[in-house]
Every structure is written in structure tokens, then in C-alpha cells.
Design an enzyme around this catalytic site. Structure first.
Site, PDB file in Angstrom:
ATOM      1  N   SER A 255      31.056 -13.765 -45.534  1.00 24.09           N
ATOM      2  CA  SER A 255      31.547 -14.504 -46.708  1.00 24.09           C
ATOM      3  C   SER A 255      30.416 -15.327 -47.300  1.00 24.09           C
ATOM      4  O   SER A 255      29.483 -15.725 -46.588  1.00 24.09           O
ATOM      5  CB  SER A 255      32.691 -15.443 -46.293  1.00 24.09           C
ATOM      6  OG  SER A 255      33.046 -16.298 -47.355  1.00 24.09           O
TER       7      SER A 255
ATOM      8  N   TYR B 149      35.427 -22.297 -40.177  1.00 18.93           N
ATOM      9  CA  TYR B 149      35.350 -21.040 -40.924  1.00 18.93           C
ATOM     10  C   TYR B 149      33.905 -20.716 -41.298  1.00 18.93           C
ATOM     11  O   TYR B 149      33.438 -19.582 -41.123  1.00 18.93           O
ATOM     12  CB  TYR B 149      36.233 -21.110 -42.176  1.00 18.93           C
ATOM     13  CG  TYR B 149      36.313 -19.812 -42.933  1.00 18.93           C
ATOM     14  CD1 TYR B 149      36.988 -18.711 -42.396  1.00 18.93           C
ATOM     15  CD2 TYR B 149      35.713 -19.657 -44.186  1.00 18.93           C
ATOM     16  CE1 TYR B 149      37.065 -17.509 -43.089  1.00 18.93           C
ATOM     17  CE2 TYR B 149      35.783 -18.463 -44.888  1.00 18.93           C
ATOM     18  CZ  TYR B 149      36.464 -17.390 -44.330  1.00 18.93           C
ATOM     19  OH  TYR B 149      36.538 -16.192 -45.014  1.00 18.93           O
TER      20      TYR B 149
HETATM   21  N1  LIG Z   1      40.052 -13.834 -49.723  1.00 19.56           N
HETATM   22  C1  LIG Z   1      38.817 -14.322 -49.888  1.00 19.56           C
HETATM   23  O1  LIG Z   1      38.535 -15.048 -50.878  1.00 19.56           O
HETATM   24  C2  LIG Z   1      37.735 -13.985 -48.912  1.00 19.56           C
HETATM   25  C3  LIG Z   1      36.435 -14.386 -49.219  1.00 19.56           C
HETATM   26  C4  LIG Z   1      35.421 -14.090 -48.319  1.00 19.56           C
HETATM   27  C5  LIG Z   1      35.692 -13.413 -47.153  1.00 19.56           C
HETATM   28  N2  LIG Z   1      36.981 -13.043 -46.876  1.00 19.56           N
HETATM   29  C6  LIG Z   1      37.235 -12.353 -45.618  1.00 19.56           C
HETATM   30  O2  LIG Z   1      37.856 -11.116 -45.892  1.00 19.56           O
HETATM   31  C7  LIG Z   1      38.598 -10.705 -44.751  1.00 19.56           C
HETATM   32  C8  LIG Z   1      39.983 -10.245 -45.181  1.00 19.56           C
HETATM   33  O3  LIG Z   1      40.701 -11.363 -45.655  1.00 19.56           O
HETATM   34  P1  LIG Z   1      41.749 -11.265 -46.849  1.00 19.56           P
HETATM   35  O4  LIG Z   1      41.305 -12.213 -47.882  1.00 19.56           O
HETATM   36  O5  LIG Z   1      41.970  -9.854 -47.222  1.00 19.56           O
HETATM   37  O6  LIG Z   1      43.043 -11.930 -46.186  1.00 19.56           O
HETATM   38  P2  LIG Z   1      44.344 -11.365 -45.476  1.00 19.56           P
HETATM   39  O7  LIG Z   1      45.172 -10.582 -46.410  1.00 19.56           O
HETATM   40  O8  LIG Z   1      44.947 -12.582 -44.841  1.00 19.56           O
HETATM   41  O9  LIG Z   1      43.799 -10.375 -44.347  1.00 19.56           O
HETATM   42  C9  LIG Z   1      43.436 -10.801 -43.088  1.00 19.56           C
HETATM   43  C10 LIG Z   1      43.529  -9.631 -42.141  1.00 19.56           C
HETATM   44  O10 LIG Z   1      43.091 -10.081 -40.853  1.00 19.56           O
HETATM   45  C11 LIG Z   1      44.006  -9.612 -39.894  1.00 19.56           C
HETATM   46  N3  LIG Z   1      44.022 -10.473 -38.714  1.00 19.56           N
HETATM   47  C12 LIG Z   1      44.073 -11.824 -38.676  1.00 19.56           C
HETATM   48  N4  LIG Z   1      44.176 -12.242 -37.391  1.00 19.56           N
HETATM   49  C13 LIG Z   1      44.174 -11.111 -36.627  1.00 19.56           C
HETATM   50  C14 LIG Z   1      44.273 -10.874 -35.235  1.00 19.56           C
HETATM   51  N5  LIG Z   1      44.387 -11.877 -34.352  1.00 19.56           N
HETATM   52  N6  LIG Z   1      44.262  -9.597 -34.800  1.00 19.56           N
HETATM   53  C15 LIG Z   1      44.153  -8.562 -35.681  1.00 19.56           C
HETATM   54  N7  LIG Z   1      44.025  -8.726 -36.991  1.00 19.56           N
HETATM   55  C16 LIG Z   1      44.062  -9.990 -37.458  1.00 19.56           C
HETATM   56  C17 LIG Z   1      45.346  -9.635 -40.613  1.00 19.56           C
HETATM   57  O11 LIG Z   1      46.241  -8.750 -39.959  1.00 19.56           O
HETATM   58  P3  LIG Z   1      47.517  -9.243 -39.100  1.00 19.56           P
HETATM   59  O12 LIG Z   1      47.952 -10.580 -39.614  1.00 19.56           O
HETATM   60  O13 LIG Z   1      48.503  -8.148 -39.319  1.00 19.56           O
HETATM   61  O14 LIG Z   1      47.033  -9.295 -37.703  1.00 19.56           O
HETATM   62  C18 LIG Z   1      44.954  -9.122 -41.985  1.00 19.56           C
HETATM   63  O15 LIG Z   1      44.981  -7.717 -41.998  1.00 19.56           O
HETATM   64  C19 LIG Z   1      38.592 -11.892 -43.785  1.00 19.56           C
HETATM   65  O16 LIG Z   1      37.610 -11.689 -42.807  1.00 19.56           O
HETATM   66  C20 LIG Z   1      38.197 -13.054 -44.670  1.00 19.56           C
HETATM   67  O17 LIG Z   1      37.575 -14.089 -43.948  1.00 19.56           O
HETATM   68  C21 LIG Z   1      38.004 -13.300 -47.726  1.00 19.56           C
END
Ligand SMILES: NC(=O)c1ccc[n+]([C@@H]2O[C@H](COP(=O)([O-])OP(=O)(O)OC[C@H]3O[C@@H](n4cnc5c(N)ncnc54)[C@H](OP(=O)(O)O)[C@@H]3O)[C@@H](O)[C@H]2O)c1
Length: 264
Positions: A156, A169
Site C-alpha cells: 500500500s 497498518y
Molecule cells: N481499499 C484500499 O484503499 C486499499 C489501499 C491499499 C491497499 N489495500 C489492500 O488491498 C487488500 C485488499 O483489501 P480490499 O480493499 O479489497 O478490502 P476487503 O474487501 O476488505 O478485502 C480484504 C480481503 O482480505 C481477506 N482476509 C482478511 N482477513 C483474513 C484472514 N484472516 N484470512 C483470510 N483472508 C482474510 C478477506 O476475506 P475474508 O474476510 O473472507 O477472510 C477479504 O477477501 C488488502 O491487503 C488491503 O490492505 C487496500
């Protein structure tokens, strides 16, 4: 690390653009990971979807199958580290090999500045870093042995500096970036494409509480840009979208005594 299942061709990476045939997406139940899985399947890849929420994974798999794609599902918590090799081997066997793995799973808490919460910080490190190490090193070893494959990890822009508003984070995302760099330095010499993705704001559940989201993009666009970087090859480390590179450059050059006064 076992070799791919018998009958699976062991190939070196073809010249860019790469075509992915058998992919695992860890964190495919929502957001960027779900979109990445759908786009991989639309390109013809057989996709394995991993995450804790089985109904959400099934919904993504159903959407993929409705478009004529192939998807299998594994309900799995990445912090159950002993299960990781078992789930990994099962999925690779079911698909008949592996040439792409993306680690997208992420936990994020933004505690009030007055709060010091060890449980939340530990979860972010366990999901965002240790789970990533557990999953990606299995694929790195297999890809090294088969002299090809693509490994994607989501860091990120938040990992560029330690921020007072989200210490756990930002620490986890900096660690993820360093881990992916180390893997790149270790296995790119064997033809493995190691891709670090550093998104800015993406419109998912993680950012739903925010009122200001500059340069926000959809999860579908984040997945598309991530996949584009993966197809390009050459083990890139990219900001998504690319404009965040300039922001990162500025962030990195703000002196510590100034940075600590900013509301970041
Ligand atoms: N949204 C942003 O602005 C942003 C910016 C920079 C980076 N990111 C990164 O992008 C990635 C995806 O995030 P997103 O924004 O798409 O949010 P999201 O929809 O909340 O996705 C998070 C994913 O992580 C999985 N996860 C969380 N805890 C887990 C566990 N204990 N075991 C297995 N899977 C787990 C969730 O699946 P389950 O809940 O089904 O387990 C879900 O599929 C993350 O690494 C986040 O830090 C996001």
C-alpha cells in the site's frame, strides 16, 4: 515443496504478455481480490478462491462460472498457519499445477490516537505479513523449481511512512513491501515474476468509513492495473494508479521532524 501434479507441463515463463492458466487468489471474497479473481477467470485462467467467508467466496465463484469460467473455493483463515501447506497443495492438485498466486488478504484497523490495541496490531501483522509469508513462500519455492510463475503481493501507499494515525497498518504494509522485494531478489533470477502492488485509495469496505479519498479508484480498476503489471513481467513494483508514485516520492522526502507534525 512438491512439484506440480503429474501431467502438468513444467515450463519457463513465455515472453510478455504472460498468460495465466492456474491461479490462486488469497483474499478473493471481496474487494480487490474478488475483482482480480474474476478478471483472471475472464482471461481464461482456472482460479482458486481463498478467504474465510465461504458464502462470499461461493458468490464470486458462481459469478465466474456464469461467465463460463472455472473456479474452486477454499474457506481458510490465513492465520491458521499450519493449514496453509495443506490448503495450498490441495488447490494446486485440483487445478493440476500453478503459475500465478496473488496474496491480497488484509486486515486494517484505524484506532483513535488515544487507543493502543495490541490485539488489533497483532491481527494486522498476522494477516498482512505472516499470512503473506506463509502463502507466498510456498509459491516462490514451487515457481523457482519450475522456473516460472507470477507472484503478486498487495502492499500500500500507506507502507511508505510510519503514520501516527495507523501505526499497525503502516508497519504491516512496509513489511509486506520488504518481503516482496526480498522474494524478488531471491527468485526473479529463476524466471519468476514477483509483482508488488501499492494501491492508493480503493473503493472497498476498507475505505467505506472515509470521507476524503483522493484519487480513489474502483476495485475493478485496481485489479485491472494489478493484472496489467503482472502481465508486463519483469518483476515490477508499482503504485496503483501510477500517480501515487509522485506522492510517495514526496512522502519519502519529508523530514521526520516535519512529518511528525502532519496529520497523517
Ligand atoms: N481499499 C484500499 O484503499 C486499499 C489501499 C491499499 C491497499 N489495500 C489492500 O488491498 C487488500 C485488499 O483489501 P480490499 O480493499 O479489497 O478490502 P476487503 O474487501 O476488505 O478485502 C480484504 C480481503 O482480505 C481477506 N482476509 C482478511 N482477513 C483474513 C484472514 N484472516 N484470512 C483470510 N483472508 C482474510 C478477506 O476475506 P475474508 O474476510 O473472507 O477472510 C477479504 O477477501 C488488502 O491487503 C488491503 O490492505 C487496500
Amino acid at each position: 515443496m512438491s512439484a506440480p501434479a503429474s501431467g502438468t507441463a513444467i515450463r519457463t515463463q513465455s515472453p510478455s504478455p504472460r498468460k495465466f492458466e492456474r491461479a490462486i487468489v488469497v483474499g478473493a471474497s471481496s474487494g480487490i481480490g474478488a475483482e482480480l479473481a474474476k478478471q483472471l477467470a475472464a482471461e481464461g485462467a482456472h482460479v482458486a478462491l481463498v478467504g474465510r467467508r465461504a458464502p462470499e467466496l461461493e458468490a464470486v465463484a458462481t459469478a465466474i462460472r456464469a461467465q463460463g469460467g472455472h473456479a474452486i473455493v477454499a474457506a481458510h483463515d490465513v492465520t491458521h498457519y499450519d493449514d496453509v501447506p495443506v490448503v495450498y497443495e490441495r488447490l494446486v492438485k485440483e487445478m493440476g499445477g500453478l503459475d500465478f498466486l496473488a496474496y491480497v488478504s488484509g486486515a486494517q484497523y484505524n484506532p483513535d490516537e488515544s487507543v493502543y490495541d495490541f490485539a488489533q496490531d497483532r491481527e494486522m501483522i498476522e494477516v498482512n505479513v505472516i499470512g503473506a509469508i506463509a502463502w507466498t513462500q510456498l509459491a516462490a519455492a514451487a515457481f523457482e523449481a519450475q522456473r516460472g510463475g507470477t507472484l503478486v503481493g498487495i502492499s500500500s501507499i500507506a507502507g511508505e511512512r510510519g503514520r501516527r494515525t495507523m501505526p499497525g497498518y503502516t508497519t504491516s504494509k512496509a513489511a509486506m513491501r520488504t518481503w516482496m522485494e526480498a522474494l524478488r531478489n531471491r527468485v526473479s533470477r529463476y524466471g519468476v515474476n514477483v509483482v508488488t502492488i501499492k494501491p492508493g485509495f480503493v473503493d472497498t469496505a476498507k475505505t467505506a468509513h472515509l470521507t476524503k479519498k483522493p484519487m480513489v479508484i474502483s476495485p475493478a480498476r485496481a485489479a485491472e492495473l494489478s493484472l496489467k503489471a503482472a502481465h508486463r513481467g519483469g518483476s515490477p513494483s508499482v503504485f496503483v494508479p501510477g500517480q501515487w508514485q509522485l506522492v510517495a516520492l514526496i512522502l519519502r522526502h519529508i523530514p521526520s521532524f516535519v512529518f511528525r507534525k502532519l496529520n497523517l
